[in-house]
Write a protein that holds these residues in place. Structure first.
Motif: not given
Length: 227
Positions: A110-112, A215-219, A167-171, A10-11
């Motif tokens: 994907e995945g974010i 590493g969330v965005l490649a560029d 969000f349903g994710v870990r902190a 999550v961002v």
């Protein structure tokens, strides 16, 4: 493992000072609204009265009309409720350059999941739309959480746990951007990856640099090519 990238899922953005440029003080708000700036409205006592009323407004304890009336009353006749509304409406200025492109790019990653956690109020929150007077970038964020709807405000630790549950994710899977140091520290205390944004600089470029480093965005560039 040392050097391993975090598993960001999550961002999460603050709104004011991160996605949208806002007035930073009463004087600026008055000037943007085309109203006079009275010396008596800038005393520490006057500022404290407005902040106390704003704190109630942000957690939904009072409605917008009551907020305008109470701030006007606290000004001891310097401003009318209608003028307080003018200042309040002028507080949101414009979206930072590139904020919408960044949100769109993250939404396509994907995945974010994009999210927002903001200390705000009903009248400002209602302006998250693409129409006249609206702020379209914020409207494209997938999960938007507002203090006045949650009944909690940053930096209260409870708001971070409430958001994490939404969000349903870990902190440690939440990457958070805010322009206030106390909100960033509270997020870190809650286990989030939190970074402070300099609202007077280029928030979008600052966030892109962090997203790239993690590493969330490649560029760094919205085109997907390093510039």
């Amino acid at each position: 493992m040392e050097g391993e990238m975090p598993d960001v899922r999550v961002v999460c953005f603050d709104w004011g000072g991160v996605i949208v440029r806002i007035c930073r003080n009463w004087r600026e708000g008055c000037l943007r609204a085309g109203l006079p700036v009275y010396e008596a409205a800038g005393t520490p006592e006057a500022i404290a009265r407005r902040r106390a009323i704003s704190a109630e407004h942000q957690v939904g304890r009072i409605r917008c009309d009551e907020f305008y009336a109470r701030v006007a009353e606290a000004s001891e006749g310097l401003y009318t409720p209608a003028e307080i509304k003018q200042i309040h409406d002028a507080w949101l200025i414009d979206e930072y350059h590139g904020a919408g492109d960044l949100i769109d790019q993250l939404n396509a990653t994907e995945g974010i999941t994009t999210a927002m956690l903001s200390n705000t109020n009903a009248s400002h929150w209602a302006r998250q739309h693409d129409g006249p007077g609206g702020f379209g970038a914020a409207a494209r964020i997938k999960i938007r959480l507002a203090s006045h709807e949650l009944g909690l405000a940053k930096p209260d630790p409870a708001i971070y746990e409430a958001a994490r549950a939404h969000f349903g994710v870990r902190a440690e899977q939440i990457l958070f951007f805010d322009d206030l140091s106390e909100n960033v520290q509270a997020a870190r205390d809650a286990g989030w990856l939190a970074h402070q944004i300099d609202h007077a600089g280029d928030p979008t470029s600052q966030m892109r640099a962090v997203l790239h480093a993690l590493g969330v965005l490649a560029d760094l560039s919205p085109s997907g090519r390093a510039e």
